[in-house]
Enzyme design. Structure first.
Site, PDB file in Angstrom:
ATOM      1  N   TRP A 156     -10.888   7.543 -11.411  1.00  0.00           N
ATOM      2  CA  TRP A 156      -9.768   7.809 -10.493  1.00  0.00           C
ATOM      3  C   TRP A 156      -8.424   7.685 -11.193  1.00  0.00           C
ATOM      4  CZ3 TRP A 156     -13.690   4.296  -9.696  1.00  0.00           C
ATOM      5  CH2 TRP A 156     -13.422   2.975 -10.042  1.00  0.00           C
ATOM      6  N   ARG A 157      -8.431   7.467 -12.500  1.00  0.00           N
ATOM      7  CA  ARG A 157      -7.172   7.397 -13.232  1.00  0.00           C
ATOM      8  C   ARG A 157      -6.896   8.669 -14.014  1.00  0.00           C
ATOM      9  NH1 ARG A 157      -7.530   1.175 -15.581  1.00  0.00           N
ATOM     10  NH2 ARG A 157      -6.822   0.168 -13.673  1.00  0.00           N
TER      11      ARG A 157
ATOM     12  N   GLU B  96      -9.780   3.560  -3.612  1.00  0.00           N
ATOM     13  CA  GLU B  96      -9.314   2.293  -3.054  1.00  0.00           C
ATOM     14  C   GLU B  96     -10.185   1.832  -1.895  1.00  0.00           C
ATOM     15  OE1 GLU B  96      -7.380   0.199  -4.229  1.00  0.00           O
ATOM     16  OE2 GLU B  96      -6.470   1.389  -5.818  1.00  0.00           O
TER      17      GLU B  96
ATOM     18  N   THR C 291     -15.694  -4.532  -3.544  1.00  0.00           N
ATOM     19  CA  THR C 291     -16.776  -3.914  -4.306  1.00  0.00           C
ATOM     20  C   THR C 291     -16.319  -3.742  -5.747  1.00  0.00           C
ATOM     21  OG1 THR C 291     -17.359  -2.710  -2.290  1.00  0.00           O
ATOM     22  CG2 THR C 291     -18.407  -1.996  -4.329  1.00  0.00           C
TER      23      THR C 291
ATOM     24  N   CYS D 158      -7.581 -12.615 -16.948  1.00  0.00           N
ATOM     25  CA  CYS D 158      -7.369 -13.775 -16.081  1.00  0.00           C
ATOM     26  C   CYS D 158      -8.560 -13.908 -15.127  1.00  0.00           C
ATOM     27  CB  CYS D 158      -6.066 -13.586 -15.309  1.00  0.00           C
ATOM     28  SG  CYS D 158      -5.404 -15.086 -14.573  1.00  0.00           S
TER      29      CYS D 158
ATOM     30  N   CYS E 149      -6.647 -17.056 -21.928  1.00  0.00           N
ATOM     31  CA  CYS E 149      -5.196 -17.209 -22.044  1.00  0.00           C
ATOM     32  C   CYS E 149      -4.691 -16.866 -23.442  1.00  0.00           C
ATOM     33  CB  CYS E 149      -4.784 -18.616 -21.663  1.00  0.00           C
ATOM     34  SG  CYS E 149      -5.196 -19.034 -19.957  1.00  0.00           S
TER      35      CYS E 149
END
Length: 386
Positions: free
Chosen positions: A36-37, A49, A55, A206, A213
């Site tokens: 979808w990009r 979306e 999901t 993250c 980190c």
DNA sequence: AAATCGGGGAT
DNA sequence: ATCCCAGATTT
């Protein structure tokens, strides 16, 4: 808005700009090549979306590809039947999403000839689109500077701010939404890239239990990291206890077809087709399986008292006359906070007339599933009836 | 604020 | 086994 505004102290315009600059730079180097990009088609972004709600990306990708091939634009989706839409959605879960997607497509075609509104508040009027999804579509398709808050960003923001406690609770949500908007308040454009970068950071760096980190592009702007233990922030409190249920699926054959029914609006798997199911009282659940442990490919005769009880329950639930006789398999699956142990039981049908049964019923060939099957119905046809 | 609604990936 | 996932909607 009646909320008091929070100033987020160190998050001055300068600080936000620096954060955005570094995040966007990191994202340009690490963005995953997701289907979808490929462009900024609002229809494709919308479908992605909705599918991505609760999901994971890896699960969505093949469903997204099939959906776009089958319904390439909003007009194609609007013209489809609900059963067509559910058939492509089958297996993905949360089926209300598919029905609302279909409803929204018909609304868009009727109201604007299929054109998407660009404003967050307009998008949010459509069924199935809440605050997150509206902001995600507006920012990714139209670069509207709208903050987002979802699973990844809840964790990322909570750590950046060293916000204690469950980030999903009421007060935390208000604070985090304000922070989300703060990141867009400096007026530098690239809203879609920023939002996707934030989610990508949450997904790739993250992470819930072991945030990396040392590879984080904004670690020195993260309060949790400075406190020495990022993993201590942004985590959820315990979920409700799992409740175990026992169901029986009745497998009734006529020729090379099997009896199936469509779930109605006040049941799980609304609109999907499944074998008739009975909820088993606990004492019967253990009795049905008492003959011996499950042996693959081996049919176990049911104890007579169990068969009689199942026969009663089938009639009470569906006015269905049958004689259950063999246990042919067991499956386990889950629905939100329930874990269901499903016993698959072959039964002999007795003068079954579909028109006399409550709801929608059909004799179905298991190999040709043009119908939207539940995941368990699919597993039964593939693993047990073959 | 809490409950509902799936199924599977990751650990 | 358990936790978690690009949430929305109803109660």
């Amino acid at each position: 808005m009646a909320d008091t505004t929070i100033d987020f102290q160190e998050w001055t315009s300068h600080h936000v700009r620096r954060f955005r600059r570094r995040l966007l730079h990191w994202f340009s180097a690490h963005r995953r090549d997701l289907p979808w990009r490929k462009d900024r088609n609002p229809y494709a972004i919308w479908i992605s979306e909705i599918m991505l709600q609760q999901t994971q990306v890896a699960t969505v990708i093949p469903y997204f590809e099939r959906f776009l091939a089958r319904f390439p634009d909003v007009h194609a989706l609007a013209q489809a039947t609900e059963e067509d839409v559910l058939q492509v959605w089958a297996g993905l879960g949360y089926y209300r999403r598919a029905r609302q997607l279909h409803t929204a497509a018909k609304q868009l075609v009727a109201q604007t000839n299929g054109r998407f509104p660009q404003r967050v508040d307009q998008l949010q009027q459509l069924p199935g689109i809440g605050r997150y999804t509206a902001a995600a579509i507006a920012s990714q398709a139209f670069d509207v500077p709208a903050g987002i808050l979802e699973a990844n960003t809840q964790r990322v923001y909570a750590r950046l701010l060293a916000l204690e406690g469950d980030p999903r609770r009421g007060l935390a949500q208000r604070i985090l939404w304000q922070f989300a908007e703060r990141l867009h308040a400096v007026g530098e454009g690239k809203a879609g890239e920023l939002n996707q970068g934030l989610m990508e950071l949450g997904s790739l760096i993250c992470s819930p239990t072991s945030p990396a980190c040392t590879r984080c592009p904004v670690a020195d702007q993260c309060s949790a990291q400075r406190n020495g233990d990022a993993a201590a922030y942004g985590t959820f409190s315990r979920r409700p206890r799992v409740t175990e249920l026992h169901h029986a699926a009745l497998l009734i054959r006529r020729g090379n077809r099997w009896l199936m029914r469509q779930n109605d609006a006040h049941q799980w798997w609304t609109g999907l087709w499944d074998f008739p199911r009975i909820e088993l009282p606990a004492e019967l659940a253990t009795a049905a399986g008492r003959s011996s442990p499950s042996v693959k490919g081996r049919h176990q005769p049911l104890p007579a008292d169990v068969a009689a009880k199942l026969q009663e329950l089938a009639h009470a639930s569906y006015t269905l006359s049958c004689r259950p006789h063999h246990l042919v398999g067991r499956l386990t699956h889950s629905v939100t906070r329930f874990r269901i142990r499903l016993q698959c039981i072959v039964a002999e049908g007795h003068r079954i007339r579909l028109a006399h049964l409550p709801g929608q019923w059909k004799w179905v060939e298991p190999s040709a599933h043009s119908l939207p099957f539940t995941s368990t119905a699919r597993r039964i046809t593939q693993q047990i009836l073959t």
